[in-house]
Design a protein around this motif. Structure first.
Motif, PDB file in Angstrom:
ATOM      1  N   UNK A  18       4.564  -4.641 -10.734  1.00  0.00           N
ATOM      2  CA  UNK A  18       4.268  -4.275  -9.350  1.00  0.00           C
ATOM      3  C   UNK A  18       3.081  -3.317  -9.291  1.00  0.00           C
ATOM      4  N   UNK A  19       2.131  -3.640  -8.401  1.00  0.00           N
ATOM      5  CA  UNK A  19       0.977  -2.763  -8.170  1.00  0.00           C
ATOM      6  C   UNK A  19       1.026  -2.277  -6.735  1.00  0.00           C
ATOM      7  N   UNK A  20       0.673  -1.018  -6.543  1.00  0.00           N
ATOM      8  CA  UNK A  20       0.674  -0.407  -5.221  1.00  0.00           C
ATOM      9  C   UNK A  20      -0.711   0.185  -4.977  1.00  0.00           C
ATOM     10  N   UNK A  21      -1.354  -0.233  -3.902  1.00  0.00           N
ATOM     11  CA  UNK A  21      -2.698   0.232  -3.583  1.00  0.00           C
ATOM     12  C   UNK A  21      -2.577   1.537  -2.806  1.00  0.00           C
ATOM     13  N   UNK A  22      -3.097   2.608  -3.384  1.00  0.00           N
ATOM     14  CA  UNK A  22      -3.006   3.929  -2.767  1.00  0.00           C
ATOM     15  C   UNK A  22      -4.215   4.155  -1.868  1.00  0.00           C
ATOM     16  N   UNK A  23      -3.966   4.509  -0.593  1.00  0.00           N
ATOM     17  CA  UNK A  23      -5.061   4.703   0.352  1.00  0.00           C
ATOM     18  C   UNK A  23      -5.671   6.088   0.249  1.00  0.00           C
ATOM     19  N   UNK A  49      -6.611   4.775  -5.463  1.00  0.00           N
ATOM     20  CA  UNK A  49      -6.351   4.195  -6.768  1.00  0.00           C
ATOM     21  C   UNK A  49      -5.319   3.098  -6.659  1.00  0.00           C
ATOM     22  N   UNK A  50      -4.944   2.571  -7.822  1.00  0.00           N
ATOM     23  CA  UNK A  50      -3.911   1.540  -7.878  1.00  0.00           C
ATOM     24  C   UNK A  50      -2.811   2.061  -8.788  1.00  0.00           C
ATOM     25  N   UNK A  51      -1.594   2.130  -8.240  1.00  0.00           N
ATOM     26  CA  UNK A  51      -0.459   2.642  -9.006  1.00  0.00           C
ATOM     27  C   UNK A  51       0.296   1.488  -9.648  1.00  0.00           C
ATOM     28  N   UNK A  52       0.621   1.670 -10.922  1.00  0.00           N
ATOM     29  CA  UNK A  52       1.431   0.680 -11.639  1.00  0.00           C
ATOM     30  C   UNK A  52       2.885   1.124 -11.549  1.00  0.00           C
ATOM     31  N   UNK A  80       0.846  -1.183   0.000  1.00  0.00           N
ATOM     32  CA  UNK A  80       0.000   0.000   0.000  1.00  0.00           C
ATOM     33  C   UNK A  80       0.882   1.233   0.000  1.00  0.00           C
ATOM     34  N   UNK A  81       0.283   2.368  -0.368  1.00  0.00           N
ATOM     35  CA  UNK A  81       1.028   3.607  -0.375  1.00  0.00           C
ATOM     36  C   UNK A  81       0.234   4.744   0.235  1.00  0.00           C
ATOM     37  N   UNK A  82       0.955   5.631   0.908  1.00  0.00           N
ATOM     38  CA  UNK A  82       0.398   6.876   1.438  1.00  0.00           C
ATOM     39  C   UNK A  82       1.360   7.981   1.029  1.00  0.00           C
ATOM     40  N   UNK A  83       0.817   9.108   0.574  1.00  0.00           N
ATOM     41  CA  UNK A  83       1.669  10.223   0.169  1.00  0.00           C
ATOM     42  C   UNK A  83       2.536  10.663   1.345  1.00  0.00           C
ATOM     43  N   UNK A  84       3.804  10.927   1.068  1.00  0.00           N
ATOM     44  CA  UNK A  84       4.771  11.282   2.096  1.00  0.00           C
ATOM     45  C   UNK A  84       4.312  12.481   2.922  1.00  0.00           C
ATOM     46  N   UNK A  85       3.695  13.486   2.269  1.00  0.00           N
ATOM     47  CA  UNK A  85       3.336  14.687   3.029  1.00  0.00           C
ATOM     48  C   UNK A  85       2.260  14.425   4.085  1.00  0.00           C
ATOM     49  N   UNK A  86       1.574  13.281   3.997  1.00  0.00           N
ATOM     50  CA  UNK A  86       0.550  12.943   5.009  1.00  0.00           C
ATOM     51  C   UNK A  86       1.122  12.113   6.154  1.00  0.00           C
TER      52      UNK A  86
END
Length: 153
Positions: free
Chosen positions: A129-134, A121-124, A17-23
């Motif tokens: 590799x897929x990364x699920x964005x929260x 969303x889902x980042x390619x 999963x991914x979360x934007x760094x600024x958060x």
């Protein structure tokens, strides 16, 4: 080319999963969590982080995934949602990567049993590799944010 987004990558069950760094405020090792009565099961309690009391949520429980024992690689990712700081328990916090916003697709209805409303969303990344964005504002509903703010008082 879209905008470059810096993302913290973390593991939960067998997904990334991914979360934007600024958060993200900080990533901490597991520490003692004080249970708070009359809260949903996925709210594990509160921690005292350098003198600040923060609510802690088990993301596995929040997403309806099977809970697991904490390990050496388990982490608490401290995020800022609106004006609230909250800790998310994750299986591991792996790395920081740059993602081109053009490579983020709308989420399917369900990903790994997690409802689309929790997902941005889902980042390619690369070819496989897929990364699920929260979507942090959905991970915590308004009602839950009010409950968590009451925990901090």
């Amino acid at each position: 080319m879209g905008e470059e987004i810096k993302v913290i990558v973390f593991g939960l069950a067998s997904e990334e999963y991914g979360i934007e760094v600024e958060k993200v405020r900080t990533i901490e090792r597991m520490m003692p969590i004080t249970r708070v009565p009359k809260t949903p099961a996925f709210i594990k309690g509160v921690i005292n982080l350098r003198g600040i009391v923060l609510p802690v949520i088990d993301l596995r429980g929040r997403f309806g995934l099977k809970e697991s024992e904490t390990t050496e690689s388990s982490r608490i990712v401290i995020v800022a949602v609106d004006d609230l700081e909250v800790g998310f328990i994750v299986d591991a916090a792996n790395d920081v990567i740059d993602i081109d916003s053009d490579n983020i697709d709308s989420p399917p209805e369900v990903v790994g049993g997690i409802q689309a409303k929790y997902l941005r969303g889902v980042a390619k990344i690369g070819d496989s590799r897929l990364l699920i964005m929260l979507n942090l504002s959905e991970v915590l509903s308004k009602k839950e944010i009010i409950q968590l703010e009451q925990l901090e008082d």
